[in-house]
Design a protein around this motif. Structure first.
Motif, PDB file in Angstrom:
ATOM      1  N   GLU A 463       6.173 -15.136  -6.386  1.00 35.33           N
ATOM      2  CA  GLU A 463       6.890 -14.415  -5.287  1.00 35.33           C
ATOM      3  C   GLU A 463       8.182 -14.113  -5.421  1.00 35.33           C
ATOM      4  O   GLU A 463       8.677 -13.085  -5.047  1.00 35.33           O
ATOM      5  CB  GLU A 463       6.321 -15.043  -3.972  1.00 35.33           C
ATOM      6  CG  GLU A 463       5.003 -15.321  -3.608  1.00 35.33           C
ATOM      7  CD  GLU A 463       4.789 -16.023  -2.488  1.00 35.33           C
ATOM      8  OE1 GLU A 463       5.928 -16.245  -1.549  1.00 35.33           O
ATOM      9  OE2 GLU A 463       3.574 -16.169  -2.201  1.00 35.33           O
ATOM     10  N   LYS A 487       2.102 -10.375  -6.041  1.00 34.36           N
ATOM     11  CA  LYS A 487       2.681 -10.924  -4.917  1.00 34.36           C
ATOM     12  C   LYS A 487       4.463 -10.975  -4.969  1.00 34.36           C
ATOM     13  O   LYS A 487       5.007 -11.529  -4.136  1.00 34.36           O
ATOM     14  CB  LYS A 487       1.987 -12.248  -4.455  1.00 34.36           C
ATOM     15  CG  LYS A 487       0.466 -12.242  -4.418  1.00 34.36           C
ATOM     16  CD  LYS A 487       0.022 -14.026  -4.111  1.00 34.36           C
ATOM     17  CE  LYS A 487      -1.250 -13.937  -3.961  1.00 34.36           C
ATOM     18  NZ  LYS A 487      -1.757 -15.233  -3.748  1.00 34.36           N
ATOM     19  N   SER A 489       7.831 -10.474  -4.235  1.00 36.05           N
ATOM     20  CA  SER A 489       8.528 -10.014  -2.999  1.00 36.05           C
ATOM     21  C   SER A 489       9.996 -10.174  -2.990  1.00 36.05           C
ATOM     22  O   SER A 489      10.714  -9.303  -2.477  1.00 36.05           O
ATOM     23  CB  SER A 489       8.082 -10.822  -1.797  1.00 36.05           C
ATOM     24  OG  SER A 489       8.305 -12.042  -1.804  1.00 36.05           O
ATOM     25  N   CYS A 513       2.912  -4.718  -7.200  1.00 37.10           N
ATOM     26  CA  CYS A 513       3.854  -5.435  -6.325  1.00 37.10           C
ATOM     27  C   CYS A 513       4.851  -4.358  -5.462  1.00 37.10           C
ATOM     28  O   CYS A 513       5.610  -4.917  -4.864  1.00 37.10           O
ATOM     29  CB  CYS A 513       4.692  -6.413  -7.480  1.00 37.10           C
ATOM     30  SG  CYS A 513       5.618  -5.714  -8.362  1.00 37.10           S
ATOM     31  N   SER A 516       4.285  -5.147  -1.921  1.00 39.41           N
ATOM     32  CA  SER A 516       4.757  -6.317  -1.293  1.00 39.41           C
ATOM     33  C   SER A 516       6.381  -6.645  -1.550  1.00 39.41           C
ATOM     34  O   SER A 516       6.824  -7.637  -1.012  1.00 39.41           O
ATOM     35  CB  SER A 516       4.022  -7.539  -1.965  1.00 39.41           C
ATOM     36  OG  SER A 516       4.436  -7.525  -3.366  1.00 39.41           O
TER      37      SER A 516
END
Length: 726
Positions: A463, A487, A489, A513, A516
């Motif tokens: 992330e 994922k 971010s 991605c 996100s």
């Protein structure tokens, strides 16, 4: 006789009312009980029928009273108009039905005088002895509670005349023994603050002290011994955060709190407590805490032996922060691995006396370790340490910022192990996926594309990725990561000067991605411009923060960012809802950014959105607040930043008219300044107009904004720009 009857009834009713006040019962209840007592105790008289008092008889009696020569005075007598005497004896009530009745004084309550009432007999039965009515009436007269000093007997009689029953055949004798057995009500004394405080439970007192600041609690400990004991109660210091007040209280008091509250403390924060280094009882203070769960010793000057003692006595320790401590060695890590097996978070960043060997020991022993932060710790070029990272595979956050010893081979060994099996179709190692969610490899200067690219198709739950400062990385290092981390971010690519526009327009904007991604930093990526960022703003619609300073982006990127926010923003339906910052843009030191792009952002923040037809048709449309609920925070050239900040404040307060006025005057000032700099035949006039426009804009920025929509507090100067004709 009629006058005597009326006086008897009045006195009897007054006494009943007084007993009602003494016993705290209604008057009719007292009267009913006294009547029942009369029926049970008196001997029934059956030979002579009582004469009923009719209206004619009452009037005749009143007429005889008015014509009597003994009642010449028209006013009240002295005995009925004055209050009761405070000393001496007073006359008791007479038996008005018998001529032999007399006023017998009776001392009451040890010298205090009051009225002692003898049994009353109906005037229709003359000559009847008192003993014939009731055996209880022949006993000596009992003391009667005195009337209150604030009211005389005549006042009591007057207050009860409305309740006199003139048709009653006899006056009521009273059970004096029963009435006098009731205690008189006495007012309860008011409790002092100390008595009220002592009556509270101990838990309530502790909860009350928890609402105070630590410095206030220390001041309260000087009040008395009880407060001193309560202020140093361990239940009051289950969370001990000395970073907020360690400079305000002496070190002895700080140590006393820790020693007394040691068994109760679960969250300990001694961040920055440098005065504890020279305190002689610091070891005793460290040994007092034996139930710690969270401990923060960052920046505290503590000896190595005291840290070891603290670790030995706290086997339930789950989070510990030892950032920057020079007293932490590999032996400290060995003690930590031996006693604190429940550890979940360990921060050893900037512990220059610690190496990767100590970190390896902790990683093997602590099976619950999920967060490891070892910034600037040396020794991570060892393949044995890297193999331990691969075999455990428990870490979810790994911070290795500034680890200059980390190389491509050691990073690949952490992710793939040593000599992994290779898939012939994809040419990728066949290894279990890593559990990493946040990885910080910033300022690891020895990493290249070969080592960073090994993250691709290996960390599916990633992330957050920080690669700032790795100046040698190119597009090839990030392409596999964007393709295999859906994922992702948070992405920090600051100071990666080798990155190109194709990485963002073709890889990032088209990857999984993109939806996100929330935070993106490409500062000092000097080759990135509008060609790379415009596709990103179109695809990554959930962006909340973008840092693009020192890049080649222009006003087109700002316009595209404003269009993205305009598309996803929602309107505030009610007036009470205020706008909030939904996107933060950083574009200072960008040579292609002009006031046109800045004005586009300001216009987007202050624009009025068109409401739907269903809302415009409603009756309450006038109360709707039609400003967008999401605005853009902009950091731009320092000469424009004050105007942008003031405009944003007015939008946040809901002053749309004031924000539009500030934007208009700033645009006039910018235009006049550009014309003045252009030169030409009318250069002097243009410079004068530029000065006046600058002054008007300065007055607008200095105006104090009020609470109403588009209203200002204070009075702006009546200065306007020069007429266009002149």
């Amino acid at each position: 006789m009629a006058g005597n009857s009326f006086s008897t009834a009045t006195a009897g009713t007054a006494v009943d009312g007084y007993f009602a006040q003494v016993t705290h019962q209604p008057q009719h209840v007292v009267e009913r009980r006294l009547q029942q007592s009369i029926q049970q105790e008196t001997t029934p008289i059956t030979d002579v029928a009582p004469k009923l008092r009719t209206r004619q008889r009452l009037l005749r009696g009143l007429s005889r009273m008015s014509s009597s020569s003994s009642l010449t005075s028209t006013g009240r007598t002295r005995s009925s108009s004055t209050p009761l005497p405070k000393s001496g004896a007073s006359a008791s009530c007479m038996n008005l039905g018998n001529s032999s009745s007399s006023m017998v004084p009776s001392p009451l309550n040890g010298g205090h005088s009051a009225f002692a009432f003898s049994p009353l007999v109906s005037p229709s039965i003359p000559g009847t002895p008192i003993e014939a009515l009731s055996p209880a009436c022949s006993t000596p007269t009992q003391p009667f509670p005195p009337f209150p000093h604030s009211k005389s007997f005549n006042d009591v009689c007057k207050g009860n005349q409305s309740s006199i029953d003139l048709r009653s055949p006899v006056s009521r004798p009273m059970d004096m023994t029963r009435a006098l057995s009731m205690p008189l009500p006495c007012p309860k004394p008011k409790k002092t603050f100390a008595q009220l405080w002592d009556s509270l439970p101990h838990e309530v007192q502790v909860h009350t002290f928890r609402q105070l600041r630590p410095k206030e609690i220390i001041c309260l400990s000087r009040v008395n011994k009880k407060f001193h004991k309560l202020c140093f109660d361990g239940q009051l210091w289950t969370t001990f955060d000395a970073s907020e007040f360690y400079q305000e209280i002496p070190v002895k008091t700080l140590a006393k709190i820790m020693i007394s509250a040691g068994p109760f403390v679960k969250n300990l924060n001694l961040r920055g407590c440098i005065q504890m280094e020279l305190y002689q009882d610091a070891l005793l203070m460290a040994s007092a805490c034996n139930n710690l769960v969270n401990a923060n010793l960052e920046g505290a000057f503590i000896e190595s032996e005291k840290v070891k003692e603290l670790l030995r006595r706290n086997q339930k320790l789950a989070h510990i922060n030892l950032t920057g401590l020079t007293c932490v060695y590999n032996e400290t890590c060995f003690t930590l691995a031996e006693h604190c097996t429940q550890l979940e978070l360990l921060n050893l960043s900037w512990c220059r006396n610690t190496t990767a060997i100590g970190v390896q020991t902790v990683l093997r022993s602590c099976s619950k370790l999920r967060d490891l932060r070892v910034g600037e710790v040396i020794g991570f070029d060892s393949l044995d340490v890297a193999k331990t990272f691969f075999e455990t595979n428990r870490l979810e956050r790994l911070v290795m910022s500034g680890c200059s010893d980390l190389t491509d081979s050691s990073l690949k060994a952490m992710l793939h192990g040593i000599d992994p099996q290779i898939d012939l179709l994809t040419d990728r190692p066949v290894v279990p996926p890593r559990r990493l969610r946040h990885l910080d490899l910033s300022r690891c200067t020895r990493l290249t594309d070969r080592g960073v690219a090994s993250l691709g198709y290996c960390v599916p739950n990633l992330e957050g990725l920080v690669l700032s400062g790795c100046a040698t990385l190119t597009d090839r290092a990030l392409e596999p990561i964007f393709a295999s981390a859906p994922k992702l971010s948070h992405l920090d690519l600051e100071d990666l000067v080798e990155l190109k526009n194709e990485l963002f327009s073709k890889c990032l904007a088209k990857s999984d991605c993109a939806k996100s991604l929330k935070h993106l930093s490409i500062s000092y990526c000097e080759d990135v411009g509008d060609a790379g960022m415009i596709p990103v703003f179109r695809s990554c619609t959930n962006l909340r923060s973008v840092e693009m300073d020192n890049t080649r982006v222009s006003d087109l990127s700002l316009t595209e960012a404003a269009a993205m926010v305009r598309t996803r923003a929602s309107r505030a339906i009610v007036r009470a809802d205020r706008p909030y910052i939904g996107l933060s843009l950083t574009v200072f030191d960008c040579p292609n950014i002009s006031q046109t792009g800045v004005r586009e952002i300001m216009t987007r923040n202050a624009e009025m959105l068109i409401p739907p037809q269903s809302e415009s048709a409603g009756a309450g449309f006038a109360s709707l607040y039609q400003c967008s609920a999401e605005i853009i925070s902009l950091k731009c050239f320092y000469g424009w930043q004050m105007t942008v900040d003031e405009h944003t404040k007015r939008i946040m307060r809901g002053h749309l008219a004031a924000a539009n006025r500030l934007q208009r005057k700033w645009a006039d000032y910018i235009q006049a300044t550009e014309e003045a700099n252009a030169g030409g035949a009318n250069g002097r006039r243009r410079r004068r107009r530029a000065r006046e426009a600058r002054q008007v804009h300065a007055d607008e920025e200095a105006a104090a904004v009020g609470t109403g929509l588009g209203m200002t507090i204070g009075r702006r100067r009546a200065r306007t720009a020069t007429c266009a004709i002149m």
